[in-house]
Motif scaffolding. Structure first.
Motif, PDB file in Angstrom:
ATOM      1  N   SER A   1       0.827  -1.214   0.000  1.00  0.00           N
ATOM      2  CA  SER A   1       0.000   0.000   0.000  1.00  0.00           C
ATOM      3  C   SER A   1       0.860   1.264   0.000  1.00  0.00           C
ATOM      4  CB  SER A   1      -0.939   0.009   1.210  1.00  0.00           C
ATOM      5  OG  SER A   1      -0.195  -0.055   2.418  1.00  0.00           O
ATOM      6  N   GLU A   2       2.106   1.144   0.479  1.00  0.00           N
ATOM      7  CA  GLU A   2       3.013   2.292   0.450  1.00  0.00           C
ATOM      8  C   GLU A   2       3.324   2.714  -0.988  1.00  0.00           C
ATOM      9  OE1 GLU A   2       6.541   1.803   2.733  1.00  0.00           O
ATOM     10  OE2 GLU A   2       5.483   1.291   4.590  1.00  0.00           O
ATOM     11  N   PHE A   3       3.279   1.751  -1.906  1.00  0.00           N
ATOM     12  CA  PHE A   3       3.490   2.076  -3.310  1.00  0.00           C
ATOM     13  C   PHE A   3       2.317   2.920  -3.830  1.00  0.00           C
ATOM     14  CE2 PHE A   3       3.634   1.151  -7.906  1.00  0.00           C
ATOM     15  CZ  PHE A   3       4.957   1.475  -8.158  1.00  0.00           C
ATOM     16  N   GLY A   4       1.118   2.603  -3.386  1.00  0.00           N
ATOM     17  CA  GLY A   4      -0.032   3.409  -3.761  1.00  0.00           C
ATOM     18  C   GLY A   4       0.063   4.816  -3.222  1.00  0.00           C
ATOM     19  N   GLU A   5       0.554   4.950  -1.982  1.00  0.00           N
ATOM     20  CA  GLU A   5       0.743   6.277  -1.394  1.00  0.00           C
ATOM     21  C   GLU A   5       1.786   7.071  -2.170  1.00  0.00           C
ATOM     22  OE1 GLU A   5       1.805   5.297   2.563  1.00  0.00           O
ATOM     23  OE2 GLU A   5      -0.191   4.547   3.100  1.00  0.00           O
ATOM     24  N   LEU A   6       2.839   6.373  -2.634  1.00  0.00           N
ATOM     25  CA  LEU A   6       3.871   7.046  -3.416  1.00  0.00           C
ATOM     26  C   LEU A   6       3.313   7.510  -4.763  1.00  0.00           C
ATOM     27  CD1 LEU A   6       6.946   7.712  -3.324  1.00  0.00           C
ATOM     28  CD2 LEU A   6       7.300   5.620  -4.640  1.00  0.00           C
ATOM     29  N   LEU A   7       2.462   6.694  -5.370  1.00  0.00           N
ATOM     30  CA  LEU A   7       1.816   7.098  -6.612  1.00  0.00           C
ATOM     31  C   LEU A   7       1.012   8.376  -6.428  1.00  0.00           C
ATOM     32  CD1 LEU A   7       0.465   3.765  -8.197  1.00  0.00           C
ATOM     33  CD2 LEU A   7       2.222   5.272  -9.131  1.00  0.00           C
ATOM     34  N   HIS A   8       0.307   8.456  -5.305  1.00  0.00           N
ATOM     35  CA  HIS A   8      -0.497   9.653  -5.041  1.00  0.00           C
ATOM     36  C   HIS A   8       0.387  10.888  -4.913  1.00  0.00           C
ATOM     37  CE1 HIS A   8      -3.590  12.289  -3.515  1.00  0.00           C
ATOM     38  NE2 HIS A   8      -2.885  12.499  -2.413  1.00  0.00           N
ATOM     39  N   TYR A   9       1.472  10.763  -4.184  1.00  0.00           N
ATOM     40  CA  TYR A   9       2.385  11.894  -4.022  1.00  0.00           C
ATOM     41  C   TYR A   9       2.997  12.281  -5.369  1.00  0.00           C
ATOM     42  CZ  TYR A   9       6.336  14.673  -2.384  1.00  0.00           C
ATOM     43  OH  TYR A   9       7.237  15.673  -2.190  1.00  0.00           O
ATOM     44  N   ALA A  10       3.370  11.278  -6.176  1.00  0.00           N
ATOM     45  CA  ALA A  10       3.945  11.559  -7.493  1.00  0.00           C
ATOM     46  C   ALA A  10       2.946  12.302  -8.379  1.00  0.00           C
ATOM     47  CB  ALA A  10       4.384  10.261  -8.166  1.00  0.00           C
ATOM     48  N   TRP A  11       1.671  11.914  -8.284  1.00  0.00           N
ATOM     49  CA  TRP A  11       0.647  12.566  -9.101  1.00  0.00           C
ATOM     50  C   TRP A  11       0.456  14.018  -8.684  1.00  0.00           C
ATOM     51  CZ3 TRP A  11      -1.459  13.147 -13.415  1.00  0.00           C
ATOM     52  CH2 TRP A  11      -2.726  13.709 -13.588  1.00  0.00           C
ATOM     53  N   THR A  12       0.476  14.281  -7.395  1.00  0.00           N
ATOM     54  CA  THR A  12       0.321  15.667  -6.943  1.00  0.00           C
ATOM     55  C   THR A  12       1.485  16.536  -7.420  1.00  0.00           C
ATOM     56  OG1 THR A  12       1.407  15.193  -4.816  1.00  0.00           O
ATOM     57  CG2 THR A  12      -0.991  14.963  -4.911  1.00  0.00           C
ATOM     58  N   GLU A  13       2.695  15.963  -7.477  1.00  0.00           N
ATOM     59  CA  GLU A  13       3.852  16.712  -7.960  1.00  0.00           C
ATOM     60  C   GLU A  13       3.800  16.890  -9.478  1.00  0.00           C
ATOM     61  OE1 GLU A  13       6.469  18.174  -6.036  1.00  0.00           O
ATOM     62  OE2 GLU A  13       4.813  17.836  -4.640  1.00  0.00           O
TER      63      GLU A  13
END
Length: 285
Positions: A182-194
């Motif tokens: 699930s940490e990979f999903g959280e990283l995807l979210h942060y990457a999308w916001t950037e």
């Protein structure tokens, strides 16, 4: 679309025209190029580069040249960037040539290295089961979006550095069995916001709505694939939330997928089967 021409300069398809013009051999006597795709173009899945890599692979094979994956990737990049003068990156061509789940490092001077990300089979399967892809219904010109980003690169140095720093973190999450996926999903979210900060053309109000709707239904994070502006929305969704997300995004087309491992491949290699020996109806590239 069907094109029947007598010389290379009459070909309308830019990749076919420029590739044959640049690489053609003196003994070339003609080709039939047939192209089928399961998904629409201009959707951020790298279909243009996949076509370029595959065309070169088939054409070189017909000339008796069995090229390594590194050469196919390099030549596809050359075709798109130098022959067609498109504002495109290098990752799609490399992904299509190599296949599999890889880390790609780009170096000064244009070289690159490709290293497979080795994760245990069960973890890979869990990752696949946690990824859902939806077609937004929008298509766009990736080149137009990328041009706008490039024009603002000097203003977005910090965002680009933030995205760059996520590569190591993403690899660490995938390869460390002690860390929840699930940490990979959280990283995807942060990457999308950037990524959204790079230019307003990356997203729009409709895409933002679907993204937030998926998150409210249980998705952890995700991103719009490709340059942005349309195409496919990829979401990380825990298996127990899949049904909720499907219901929440029922207006979109859900496209199931699995990771492949081989990249471009020749299914028939016989250079003797040329147009000199086959009737017109049987010429195949």
């Amino acid at each position: 679309m069907l094109e029947e021409v007598k010389c290379i300069s009459e070909i309308q398809h830019p990749v076919v025209r420029e590739a044959l013009r640049h690489y053609r051999a003196d003994e070339d006597s003609g080709y039939e190029v047939i192209y089928n795709a399961d998904l629409p173009s201009r959707t951020g899945l790298g279909s243009s580069s996949a076509f370029t890599v595959s065309l070169l692979h088939a054409y070189f094979g017909n000339l008796g040249r069995l090229c390594p994956k590194s050469v196919l990737a390099r030549e596809a990049i050359f075709v798109e960037q130098e022959l067609l003068h498109e504002t495109v990156g290098c990752q799609d061509q490399i992904a299509a040539a190599y296949g599999g789940l890889n880390r790609i490092d780009f170096h000064a001077g244009g070289s690159h290295t490709v290293r497979p990300i080795n994760i245990i089979p069960t973890r890979r399967q869990n990752l696949e089961r946690s990824l859902m892809m939806f077609f937004t219904g929008f298509t766009r010109s990736a080149e137009a979006v990328e041009k706008r980003k490039v024009q603002r690169f000097d203003e977005r140095v910090q965002e680009l550095r933030n995205l760059y720093s996520m590569v190591d973190e993403g690899q660490n999450i995938l390869t460390d069995v002690r860390r929840p996926l699930s940490e990979f999903g959280e990283l995807l979210h942060y990457a999308w916001t950037e990524k959204r900060k790079l230019d307003t053309s990356v997203s729009n109000s409709v895409i933002d709505h679907y993204y937030e709707t998926a998150r409210a239904a249980g998705a952890v994070g995700g991103k719009l694939l490709g340059a942005g502006g349309g195409g496919f929305l990829l979401m990380y969704v825990p298996p127990d939330a899949r049904r909720n997300v499907l219901n929440a995004l029922q207006d979109l087309t859900f496209v199931p997928f699995e990771m492949e491992r081989d990249g471009t491949s020749l299914v028939l290699y016989n250079p003797d089967l040329t147009s000199n020996y086959l009737p017109a109806s049987a010429k195949v590239l």
